[in-house]
Design an enzyme around this catalytic site. Structure first.
Site, short mmCIF file in Angstrom:
data_model
loop_
_atom_site.label_atom_id
_atom_site.label_comp_id
_atom_site.label_asym_id
_atom_site.label_seq_id
_atom_site.Cartn_x
_atom_site.Cartn_y
_atom_site.Cartn_z
N HIS A 1 -34.25 -20.99 47.59
CA HIS A 1 -35.08 -21.98 48.28
C HIS A 1 -36.19 -22.56 47.41
O HIS A 1 -36.94 -23.43 47.86
CB HIS A 1 -35.61 -21.44 49.61
CG HIS A 1 -36.71 -20.44 49.52
ND1 HIS A 1 -38.03 -20.80 49.71
CD2 HIS A 1 -36.72 -19.11 49.29
CE1 HIS A 1 -38.78 -19.71 49.60
NE2 HIS A 1 -38.00 -18.67 49.34
N GLY B 1 -35.47 -13.73 46.53
CA GLY B 1 -36.22 -13.26 45.37
C GLY B 1 -36.87 -11.91 45.60
O GLY B 1 -36.88 -11.06 44.71
N SER B 2 -37.41 -11.70 46.79
CA SER B 2 -38.11 -10.44 47.06
C SER B 2 -37.16 -9.26 46.94
O SER B 2 -37.48 -8.25 46.31
CB SER B 2 -38.72 -10.45 48.47
OG SER B 2 -39.66 -11.50 48.58
N CYS C 1 -47.94 -16.41 50.76
CA CYS C 1 -48.15 -15.06 51.29
C CYS C 1 -49.63 -14.73 51.43
O CYS C 1 -50.01 -13.94 52.26
CB CYS C 1 -47.50 -14.04 50.39
SG CYS C 1 -46.02 -14.65 49.63
N THR D 1 -21.99 -7.96 55.01
CA THR D 1 -21.07 -9.09 54.87
C THR D 1 -21.79 -10.23 54.16
O THR D 1 -22.91 -10.59 54.53
CB THR D 1 -20.56 -9.52 56.25
OG1 THR D 1 -19.96 -8.38 56.87
CG2 THR D 1 -19.54 -10.64 56.15
N ASN E 1 -46.17 -18.31 40.19
CA ASN E 1 -45.97 -19.14 41.38
C ASN E 1 -47.23 -19.87 41.83
O ASN E 1 -47.16 -20.86 42.53
CB ASN E 1 -45.42 -18.31 42.53
CG ASN E 1 -46.16 -17.02 42.74
OD1 ASN E 1 -46.25 -16.19 41.85
ND2 ASN E 1 -46.73 -16.85 43.92
N SER F 1 -34.31 -17.19 43.37
CA SER F 1 -34.23 -17.43 44.81
C SER F 1 -33.87 -18.89 45.07
O SER F 1 -34.48 -19.81 44.51
CB SER F 1 -35.59 -17.11 45.44
OG SER F 1 -35.61 -17.52 46.78
C1 LIG Z 1 -40.98 -17.21 46.26
C2 LIG Z 1 -41.11 -16.16 45.24
C3 LIG Z 1 -40.59 -14.88 45.42
C4 LIG Z 1 -39.94 -14.45 46.72
O1 LIG Z 1 -38.69 -15.08 46.91
P1 LIG Z 1 -38.07 -15.07 48.40
O2 LIG Z 1 -36.70 -15.62 48.22
O3 LIG Z 1 -38.94 -15.95 49.22
O4 LIG Z 1 -38.06 -13.66 48.85
C5 LIG Z 1 -40.71 -13.96 44.41
N1 LIG Z 1 -41.32 -14.28 43.26
C6 LIG Z 1 -41.82 -15.50 43.02
C7 LIG Z 1 -42.46 -15.80 41.71
C8 LIG Z 1 -41.74 -16.48 44.00
O5 LIG Z 1 -42.26 -17.68 43.78
#
Ligand SMILES: *Cc1c(COP(=O)(O)O)cnc(C)c1O
Length: 396
Positions: A200, A69-70, A323, A236, A150, A198
């Site tokens: 996870h 996501g980042s 974070c 890759t 989040n 993302s």
């Molecule tokens: C977890 C999260 C991210 C970051 O995603 P990653 O895959 O951990 O880099 C970005 N935005 C929101 C709203 C999130 O909850």
């Protein structure tokens, strides 16, 4: 152990794990290689792209696989900024309670002369489409508003915000990391030009994400090298993670309604149970929130102590975003909804998933009630509140 931190990350599903193992063992070729194991991997990669596209209502070629996501947030925002700059447009609109992947990218752009307007999200944690309309200027190149927050789980009127942007001809990006797999996504119907997700956060693996960019939106690369991902993201491809993500996304989307139906009563029972604790309050709108998100502030409590004592009772919770936990700064999200510093420090997020049981919810209510009482009994700050030396923030 009760795992109630699904907004931080989720346990990988069996199906995603199987897909990953299969890729590592059978589809181990490099998708850029011309011999058949390479081409087999390439086919798997493109199959994942089509299947992921189907989950959010776009075309396969509008999907770019990222490391999460980042990265997707960074690339979306920096690309829009570059496109804007070419036309002399250096104004970006966002909100005060975005994820740091968005906020810190915007801060970096401010150093490069971009002007950023952060919209107020009000006490209920929701931004109004009219605020976006009012903030758009002739030099606005991007609006980026998250789909669901989040920390406090509030859900934004994304389709309406997208419509405002479309009408005014401004690119619209949404960080849908908390929403994907939990709330419906249809990038066409919701007027979305760019979207991040993302793996996870919906029972896929860490280190895999998607940036959707509508046809015609030209991305710029963050990573230079090979021609992978249509030349926009070198390296890759992480095929096992991509395959695990795809399966997890399909499963989450297929079960979305059933999961929500299961989660809503659990969430609402947890909210009701915690509301019985005096001098506490739910953070964020009670209705417009993710089906698994519960977030409270309690007066006279230090969030870190609460988490450690809950951990002793076998409950994995969070004070907000992963974070910011560990830092002593209060959450920018809670400050954005107007919580004063002293209560923003006493926050608790419990994020459930479809594995959570009604019995676990009762255990959480009992444990949080016990721990809050215990901590308050020891707190000089709480004594001042009780004796009237300090005013209460919340009503009893
Ligand atoms: C977890 C999260 C991210 C970051 O995603 P990653 O895959 O951990 O880099 C970005 N935005 C929101 C709203 C999130 O909850």
């Amino acid at each position: 152990m009760i795992y109630a931190d699904n907004a931080a990350t989720t346990k990988i599903s069996g199906a995603a794990l199987d897909a990953m193992r299969l890729c590592m063992q059978e589809y181990y070729g490099n998708p850029s290689s011309l011999y058949s194991i390479g081409q087999k991997a390439k086919e798997m990669l493109e199959d994942c792209r089509s299947r992921a596209a189907a989950c959010i209502g776009c075309e396969a070629k509008e999907i770019y696989f990222t490391s999460g996501g980042s990265e997707a947030d960074n690339q979306a925002i920096l690309s829009a900024a570059k496109l804007g700059e070419k036309k002399g447009k250096k104004h970006i609109i966002s909100t005060a309670f975005e994820h740091h992947a968005v906020l810190h990218t915007l801060q970096a752009l401010q150093k490069d002369g971009f002007e950023v307007t952060l919209l107020d999200v009000h006490e209920n944690g929701i931004v109004h489409p009219q605020q976006v309309a009012d903030a758009i200027r002739a030099d606005t190149c991007l609006v980026t508003v998250m789909y669901a927050n989040n920390e406090i789980g509030t859900v934004q009127p994304i389709a309406e915000i997208g419509a405002v942007c479309r009408e005014k001809g401004v690119l619209f990006h949404t960080d849908a990391v908390q929403a994907a797999g939990h709330l419906p996504i249809d990038v066409g119907a919701q007027n979305i030009d760019m979207l991040s997700l993302s793996a996870h956060k919906f029972h896929g693996p860490r280190g895999a994400g998607i940036l959707y960019a509508k046809k015609g939106v030209v991305l710029s690369s963050l990573i230079y090298g090979g021609a992978q991902e249509r030349g926009k993201r070198a390296g890759t491809e992480n095929l096992p993670a991509i395959a695990g993500m795809t399966v997890a996304l399909e499963d989450a989307c297929a079960r979305m309604d059933a999961n929500a139906a299961k989660l809503l009563p659990l969430r609402d029972r947890l909210i009701e149970g915690l509301q019985a604790i005096p001098y506490g309050a739910l953070n964020g709108d009670a209705e417009q929130r993710l089906p698994g998100n519960v977030n409270f502030c309690f007066e006279g409590i230090e969030g870190e102590s609460l988490l450690l004592l809950l951990d002793d009772k076998g409950i994995c919770a969070s004070s907000g975003s992963a974070c910011t936990s560990g830092s002593l700064e209060p959450s920018h999200v809670l400050l954005a909804i107007g919580r004063p510093h002293e209560v923003a420090h006493g926050s608790l997020r419990l994020s459930l998933d479809e594995q959570t049981t009604a019995q676990e919810v009762e255990q959480m209510i009992a444990a949080v009630t016990d721990v809050v009482t215990y901590l308050r009994d020891m707190s000089p700050f709480w004594r001042d509140l009780v004796s009237g030396k300090r005013p209460h923030v919340f009503e009893k």
